[in-house]
Scaffold this motif. Structure first.
Motif, mmCIF file in Angstrom:
data_model
loop_
_atom_site.group_PDB
_atom_site.id
_atom_site.type_symbol
_atom_site.label_atom_id
_atom_site.label_comp_id
_atom_site.label_asym_id
_atom_site.label_seq_id
_atom_site.Cartn_x
_atom_site.Cartn_y
_atom_site.Cartn_z
ATOM 1 N N VAL A 174 0.849 -1.187 0.000
ATOM 2 C CA VAL A 174 0.000 0.000 0.000
ATOM 3 C C VAL A 174 0.888 1.241 0.000
ATOM 4 O O VAL A 174 1.866 1.315 0.742
ATOM 5 C CB VAL A 174 -0.930 -0.010 1.242
ATOM 6 C CG1 VAL A 174 -1.646 1.316 1.399
ATOM 7 C CG2 VAL A 174 -1.917 -1.159 1.144
ATOM 8 N N GLY A 175 0.566 2.185 -0.879
ATOM 9 C CA GLY A 175 1.341 3.421 -0.989
ATOM 10 C C GLY A 175 2.348 3.404 -2.119
ATOM 11 O O GLY A 175 2.864 4.454 -2.496
ATOM 12 N N ASP A 176 2.662 2.230 -2.679
ATOM 13 C CA ASP A 176 3.561 2.150 -3.826
ATOM 14 C C ASP A 176 2.794 2.529 -5.090
ATOM 15 O O ASP A 176 1.561 2.489 -5.134
ATOM 16 C CB ASP A 176 4.147 0.745 -3.966
ATOM 17 C CG ASP A 176 5.111 0.398 -2.843
ATOM 18 O OD1 ASP A 176 5.663 1.322 -2.210
ATOM 19 O OD2 ASP A 176 5.314 -0.806 -2.599
ATOM 20 N N ILE A 177 3.524 2.889 -6.134
ATOM 21 C CA ILE A 177 2.931 3.397 -7.369
ATOM 22 C C ILE A 177 3.345 2.516 -8.542
ATOM 23 O O ILE A 177 4.500 2.121 -8.660
ATOM 24 C CB ILE A 177 3.404 4.842 -7.650
ATOM 25 C CG1 ILE A 177 3.155 5.745 -6.451
ATOM 26 C CG2 ILE A 177 2.781 5.396 -8.924
ATOM 27 C CD1 ILE A 177 1.717 5.932 -6.073
ATOM 28 N N VAL A 178 2.390 2.237 -9.421
ATOM 29 C CA VAL A 178 2.659 1.519 -10.673
ATOM 30 C C VAL A 178 2.250 2.440 -11.812
ATOM 31 O O VAL A 178 1.171 3.057 -11.771
ATOM 32 C CB VAL A 178 1.882 0.187 -10.738
ATOM 33 C CG1 VAL A 178 2.039 -0.468 -12.100
ATOM 34 C CG2 VAL A 178 2.368 -0.756 -9.648
ATOM 35 N N ALA A 179 3.111 2.544 -12.819
ATOM 36 C CA ALA A 179 2.821 3.350 -14.005
ATOM 37 C C ALA A 179 2.589 2.421 -15.197
ATOM 38 O O ALA A 179 3.333 1.464 -15.389
ATOM 39 C CB ALA A 179 3.978 4.292 -14.303
ATOM 40 N N ILE A 180 1.553 2.731 -15.964
ATOM 41 C CA ILE A 180 1.242 1.984 -17.189
ATOM 42 C C ILE A 180 1.059 3.007 -18.303
ATOM 43 O O ILE A 180 0.081 3.760 -18.309
ATOM 44 C CB ILE A 180 -0.053 1.147 -17.047
ATOM 45 C CG1 ILE A 180 0.051 0.161 -15.890
ATOM 46 C CG2 ILE A 180 -0.369 0.432 -18.350
ATOM 47 C CD1 ILE A 180 -1.257 -0.550 -15.573
ATOM 48 N N ARG A 214 0.091 6.434 -17.253
ATOM 49 C CA ARG A 214 -0.982 6.500 -16.251
ATOM 50 C C ARG A 214 -0.423 5.923 -14.952
ATOM 51 O O ARG A 214 0.270 4.917 -14.969
ATOM 52 C CB ARG A 214 -2.208 5.715 -16.727
ATOM 53 C CG ARG A 214 -2.838 6.308 -17.981
ATOM 54 C CD ARG A 214 -4.020 5.496 -18.487
ATOM 55 N NE ARG A 214 -3.732 4.084 -18.760
ATOM 56 C CZ ARG A 214 -3.142 3.631 -19.861
ATOM 57 N NH1 ARG A 214 -2.717 4.460 -20.796
ATOM 58 N NH2 ARG A 214 -2.942 2.333 -20.038
ATOM 59 N N HIS A 215 -0.741 6.552 -13.844
ATOM 60 C CA HIS A 215 -0.185 6.150 -12.554
ATOM 61 C C HIS A 215 -1.292 5.726 -11.599
ATOM 62 O O HIS A 215 -2.356 6.334 -11.562
ATOM 63 C CB HIS A 215 0.617 7.297 -11.944
ATOM 64 C CG HIS A 215 1.810 7.668 -12.747
ATOM 65 N ND1 HIS A 215 1.730 8.472 -13.860
ATOM 66 C CD2 HIS A 215 3.101 7.311 -12.637
ATOM 67 C CE1 HIS A 215 2.942 8.599 -14.380
ATOM 68 N NE2 HIS A 215 3.785 7.914 -13.654
ATOM 69 N N TYR A 216 -0.981 4.690 -10.810
ATOM 70 C CA TYR A 216 -1.940 4.134 -9.851
ATOM 71 C C TYR A 216 -1.227 3.882 -8.533
ATOM 72 O O TYR A 216 -0.120 3.352 -8.502
ATOM 73 C CB TYR A 216 -2.508 2.812 -10.360
ATOM 74 C CG TYR A 216 -3.258 2.944 -11.656
ATOM 75 C CD1 TYR A 216 -4.630 3.167 -11.663
ATOM 76 C CD2 TYR A 216 -2.601 2.847 -12.875
ATOM 77 C CE1 TYR A 216 -5.331 3.289 -12.858
ATOM 78 C CE2 TYR A 216 -3.284 2.976 -14.071
ATOM 79 C CZ TYR A 216 -4.650 3.194 -14.057
ATOM 80 O OH TYR A 216 -5.333 3.317 -15.242
ATOM 81 N N ALA A 217 -1.901 4.246 -7.438
ATOM 82 C CA ALA A 217 -1.379 3.966 -6.098
ATOM 83 C C ALA A 217 -2.014 2.681 -5.595
ATOM 84 O O ALA A 217 -3.225 2.491 -5.700
ATOM 85 C CB ALA A 217 -1.707 5.108 -5.146
ATOM 86 N N CYS A 218 -1.189 1.804 -5.045
ATOM 87 C CA CYS A 218 -1.695 0.593 -4.420
ATOM 88 C C CYS A 218 -2.423 1.000 -3.149
ATOM 89 O O CYS A 218 -1.892 1.743 -2.323
ATOM 90 C CB CYS A 218 -0.535 -0.349 -4.111
ATOM 91 S SG CYS A 218 -1.037 -1.929 -3.401
ATOM 92 N N ASP A 219 -3.659 0.522 -3.023
ATOM 93 C CA ASP A 219 -4.502 0.851 -1.884
ATOM 94 C C ASP A 219 -4.801 -0.437 -1.127
ATOM 95 O O ASP A 219 -4.547 -1.534 -1.617
ATOM 96 C CB ASP A 219 -5.788 1.513 -2.384
ATOM 97 C CG ASP A 219 -6.598 2.157 -1.285
ATOM 98 O OD1 ASP A 219 -6.010 2.935 -0.501
ATOM 99 O OD2 ASP A 219 -7.803 1.904 -1.225
#
Length: 97
Positions: free
Chosen positions: A73-79, A82-87
């Motif tokens: 949780v709190g780490d980020i993945v970019a695709i 586009r960026h997404y935070a793990c929740d």
């Protein structure tokens, strides 16, 4: 994949310090959604690569061989920009962090 290096567990905040931890190219079907890729990335970086994608095992090995912790949780993945935070329950879309 960006690790949140702020030193606390929890949700991503825009002021958090992020460290680029790993880059990779994943292949998938033409209809693969970001959510499907994100779940696959989560599995890879929590030591459960998808056996349907042999290259995922190599990414998992490289991740852990470099001494990185599990994606959390709190780490980020970019695709593709586009960026997404793990929740704690899935992923939160972000503006570029």
């Amino acid at each position: 994949m960006f690790c949140n290096a702020t030193g606390r567990l929890g949700y991503y905040r825009p002021e958090d310090h992020l460290v680029l931890a790993h880059t990779c190219t994943l292949t998938g079907g033409a209809t693969t959604s970001d959510t499907e890729f994100l779940e696959r990335v989560f599995a890879m970086f929590n030591d459960h690569p998808d056996p349907n994608f042999p290259s995922d095992t190599a990414h998992t090995s490289a991740w852990y061989d470099s001494g990185l912790r599990s994606l959390s949780v709190g780490d980020i993945v970019a695709i593709n920009g586009r960026h997404y935070a793990c929740d704690s329950h899935g992923w939160i879309p972000l503006r570029t962090p």
